[in-house]
Write an enzyme that holds these catalytic residues in place. Structure first.
Site, PDB file in Angstrom:
ATOM      1  N   ASP A  82       0.793  -1.368   0.189  1.00  0.00           N
ATOM      2  CA  ASP A  82       0.236  -0.027   0.058  1.00  0.00           C
ATOM      3  C   ASP A  82       0.869   1.019   0.135  1.00  0.00           C
ATOM      4  O   ASP A  82       1.831   1.393   0.811  1.00  0.00           O
ATOM      5  CB  ASP A  82      -1.041  -0.204   1.247  1.00  0.00           C
ATOM      6  CG  ASP A  82      -1.922   1.094   1.230  1.00  0.00           C
ATOM      7  OD1 ASP A  82      -2.398   1.620  -0.017  1.00  0.00           O
ATOM      8  OD2 ASP A  82      -2.521   1.519   2.378  1.00  0.00           O
ATOM      9  N   HIS A  83       0.572   2.159  -0.883  1.00  0.00           N
ATOM     10  CA  HIS A  83       1.467   3.162  -0.802  1.00  0.00           C
ATOM     11  C   HIS A  83       2.978   3.145  -1.082  1.00  0.00           C
ATOM     12  O   HIS A  83       3.570   3.745  -0.228  1.00  0.00           O
ATOM     13  CB  HIS A  83       0.970   4.515  -0.044  1.00  0.00           C
ATOM     14  CG  HIS A  83      -0.295   4.937   0.012  1.00  0.00           C
ATOM     15  ND1 HIS A  83      -0.773   5.903  -0.911  1.00  0.00           N
ATOM     16  CD2 HIS A  83      -1.541   4.573   0.487  1.00  0.00           C
ATOM     17  CE1 HIS A  83      -1.960   6.168  -0.706  1.00  0.00           C
ATOM     18  NE2 HIS A  83      -2.485   5.147   0.059  1.00  0.00           N
ATOM     19  N   GLU A 134      -2.062   5.758  -8.595  1.00  0.00           N
ATOM     20  CA  GLU A 134      -2.931   6.831  -8.251  1.00  0.00           C
ATOM     21  C   GLU A 134      -2.904   8.086  -9.049  1.00  0.00           C
ATOM     22  O   GLU A 134      -1.769   8.538  -9.315  1.00  0.00           O
ATOM     23  CB  GLU A 134      -2.887   7.117  -6.802  1.00  0.00           C
ATOM     24  CG  GLU A 134      -3.940   8.154  -6.180  1.00  0.00           C
ATOM     25  CD  GLU A 134      -3.807   8.488  -4.465  1.00  0.00           C
ATOM     26  OE1 GLU A 134      -3.916   9.537  -4.003  1.00  0.00           O
ATOM     27  OE2 GLU A 134      -3.166   7.456  -3.826  1.00  0.00           O
ATOM     28  N   GLY A 181      -7.221   8.941   6.999  1.00  0.00           N
ATOM     29  CA  GLY A 181      -7.525   9.496   8.305  1.00  0.00           C
ATOM     30  C   GLY A 181      -9.028   9.306   8.717  1.00  0.00           C
ATOM     31  O   GLY A 181      -9.767   8.908   8.109  1.00  0.00           O
ATOM     32  N   GLY A 211      -8.949   6.246   1.337  1.00  0.00           N
ATOM     33  CA  GLY A 211      -9.658   7.128   2.348  1.00  0.00           C
ATOM     34  C   GLY A 211     -11.031   6.657   2.458  1.00  0.00           C
ATOM     35  O   GLY A 211     -11.987   7.492   2.628  1.00  0.00           O
ATOM     36  N   ALA A 212     -11.158   5.402   2.631  1.00  0.00           N
ATOM     37  CA  ALA A 212     -12.622   4.760   2.716  1.00  0.00           C
ATOM     38  C   ALA A 212     -13.149   4.368   4.110  1.00  0.00           C
ATOM     39  O   ALA A 212     -14.172   3.859   4.132  1.00  0.00           O
ATOM     40  CB  ALA A 212     -12.927   3.589   1.628  1.00  0.00           C
ATOM     41  N   THR A 254      -9.281  -0.056   3.494  1.00  0.00           N
ATOM     42  CA  THR A 254      -9.969   0.316   4.889  1.00  0.00           C
ATOM     43  C   THR A 254      -8.816   0.173   5.902  1.00  0.00           C
ATOM     44  O   THR A 254      -8.327  -1.065   6.094  1.00  0.00           O
ATOM     45  CB  THR A 254     -11.135  -0.835   5.284  1.00  0.00           C
ATOM     46  OG1 THR A 254     -11.903  -0.644   4.147  1.00  0.00           O
ATOM     47  CG2 THR A 254     -11.949  -0.404   6.683  1.00  0.00           C
TER      48      THR A 254
END
Length: 307
Positions: A82-83, A134, A181, A211-212, A254
């Site tokens: 992730d990221h 992204e 966040g 961001g979900a 999530t």
């Protein structure tokens, strides 16, 4: 069993449902996520950020996931970076056994993002690994990367079309108004669903919602009752998550919800029994709370009973 990320998301893309992508930083979180997947008969997207990998060690992170896959061999599992912020971090994850990586170059100009993403795609595809990228920039803090409101940018659908075509990325996270966040909206929650639908139409690939986290009322209450502070926090409403899936989202990230649910139970035990120091007494209820959040999210997004 470990599978490419695309094996899970292309099915979701074709059938029109969402798959929760759940972050973990330790065994307790991972175990709870797998138990939820087993009980709901759902495929799993397991995520680790660069910070989580630094905390656990990449070999330990991969090793724990592989052991859990042996315990639940019937569950399709993608292990996702992730990221990832650099080519090197993505390459390291691929070599370590991740089956999906995200290269997040959204803070760069479009052409630089495209160039770096294309480089990662070539490397990862040669190893049989799927890639996420992204476009646009989400507000908020993710793994110590902060984006102010003034720097947040929504995705341009035409740029998304070109980006996907030229990079050959497997799935795309378009910025449509969420933020990382627990503090996602200053006013009324608002997402640009029309923009999302246009991105889906032009790209025709699985899309990702970052961001979900929703910060459900019961999770918020547990955290506040245990003495936590979430003043001003706002999550993404459940109906927005469902609407985003109708608009083309297939992977729903999530993390915050899991942290809040877990820590609420740890705080509760600490408050109720100040002499307690058996870690199992803290982590057992915390795992159960996290598992229940994941199970409810699987049902909400539509991945339950999709194995």
């Amino acid at each position: 069993m470990l599978v490419k990320g695309n094996e899970i998301l292309l099915k979701a893309h074709k059938e029109g449902y969402g798959v929760g992508a759940f972050n973990f930083v330790n065994f307790e979180m991972l175990n709870a996520i797998f138990e939820a997947g087993n009980e709901e008969n759902s495929p799993l997207f397991i995520q680790a950020s660069e910070g989580a990998i630094k905390y656990m060690g990449i070999d330990m992170a991969v090793g724990m996931v592989k052991i859990m896959c042996e315990r639940y061999p019937h569950i399709p599992v993608a292990l996702h970076l992730d990221h990832g912020t650099t080519f090197e971090s993505c390459e390291k994850a691929v070599k370590a056994g991740f089956t999906s990586v995200m290269i997040d170059a959204s803070h760069h100009a479009f052409e630089e993002n495209l160039e770096l993403t294309s480089k990662v795609v070539k490397m990862a595809h040669n190893a049989g690994v799927s890639v996420e990228a992204e476009l646009g920039r989400l507000m908020g803090i993710e793994d110590n990367i902060s984006v102010d409101e003034k720097d947040a940018v929504l995705v341009n659908p035409k740029e998304a079309e070109r980006f996907v075509k030229e990079s050959q990325v497997d799935y795309l996270a378009p910025a449509i108004g969420t933020s990382h966040g627990a503090f996602k909206f200053k006013g009324e929650p608002k997402l640009d669903f029309e923009r999302l639908q246009e991105v889906k139409r032009l790209t025709n690939i699985p899309l990702v919602l970052h961001g979900a986290s929703a910060i459900p009322d019961d999770v918020r209450k547990s955290y506040l009752d245990a003495g936590g502070d979430l003043k001003g926090s706002k999550g993404v409403p459940f109906e927005f998550l469902q609407e985003s899936i109708k608009g083309g989202i297939n992977k729903v990230n999530t993390d915050t919800d899991l942290r809040i649910a877990f820590i609420a139970e740890v705080r509760k035990v600490a408050n109720e029994d100040k002499s307690q120091f058996d870690l199992r007494k803290f982590f057992s209820p915390a795992q159960l709370a996290l598992k229940n959040v994941v199970k409810e999210r699987m049902k909400l997004l539509g991945s339950a009973n999709k194995i």
